[in-house]
Design an enzyme around this catalytic site. Sequence first.
Site, short mmCIF file in Angstrom:
data_model
loop_
_atom_site.label_atom_id
_atom_site.label_comp_id
_atom_site.label_asym_id
_atom_site.label_seq_id
_atom_site.Cartn_x
_atom_site.Cartn_y
_atom_site.Cartn_z
N MET A 256 11.33 -0.61 -1.24
CA MET A 256 10.06 -1.32 -1.23
C MET A 256 8.92 -0.32 -1.41
O MET A 256 9.15 0.89 -1.48
CB MET A 256 9.88 -2.11 0.07
N CYS A 257 7.70 -0.83 -1.47
CA CYS A 257 6.53 0.05 -1.64
C CYS A 257 5.29 -0.75 -1.27
O CYS A 257 5.30 -1.47 -0.26
CB CYS A 257 6.46 0.58 -3.07
N GLY A 258 4.23 -0.66 -2.07
CA GLY A 258 3.03 -1.43 -1.81
C GLY A 258 3.07 -2.81 -2.44
O GLY A 258 2.85 -3.82 -1.77
#
Length: 302
Positions: A256-258
């Site tokens: 995941m990330c932003g």
Amino acid sequence: MSLYKLISPKSLADLVRKETSRRVVPVDSTWYMPNTKKDGKQEFLDVERIANAVYFDIDGVKDHSSPYPHMLPDLATFNAGMSQLGITSSDILVVYDRIGNFSAPRCAWTLAVFGHQPVYLLNNFIAYKQQGLPLDTSKRTAVSPFQPSTYESNVDLTSQEVVSYEDMLKLVESGELALKYNVFDARALPRFTGEASEPRPGLPSGHVPGTQPLPYSAVLSEGCFEDSPEKMQKRLQDYLESANCTLDSRKPTIAMCGTGVSGVIIKTALELAGVKDVKLYDGSWTEWAMRADPKYLAKGRK
């Protein structure tokens, strides 16, 4: 195993020269973080591009019903976007972005999720320029040099490639996320720990409980992925050891990330290193921070 393959600048030049039965279509997917005030599409039109490139807009071909940026589209939206670009199912697609390997992995993954083959990721555009390979620097007024096509894919691997918010929430509420999965967050460490602000105004920083930091910059070397599984494994292992993080090969993995862009960078790196069963939490931190109970917005390293 990644749904697409890396291709070096030299190998791309060789492919363009030798391929006679199918079109080799470069796909520029440059996207910038909103706080940079830069426009990848306008740069494509005004500055430079690989010859005969099209521009794939991840903020245009997306789930328009979602409040979150550039979420995966449905199959009909994808087919319509590809048709507008004049892409055909027989085209060999080579994806790049002008940053290096930032938004291009997201685009290459999207193309492959909806069944296009083959898809290559150029490793990378900066190296391509440094090697003096051909560029088109004329001004453009259109995002594609091709006439519209009728692109029809009936493949949708979203359910195999993506973890939903509801799935994540159940795992967090039960305390099972870290027990059942390796979960890595590609954002910069200060955003993960909550020490730095998010680039989107009003969005709190922090992380999903049970996740570990794996900043996308840690898996790249001068913007490039390593060119062998062994080198990629070493780069990953060096970071994980230095950050006191763990990767259990017996567990599936979630990246995941932003907003689901740099998460695909670490997903790609993990897959290149031989890690199996890596999915993306597409909504990532933006969706989580907007939807989850504040008690599930963790701070610090863990």
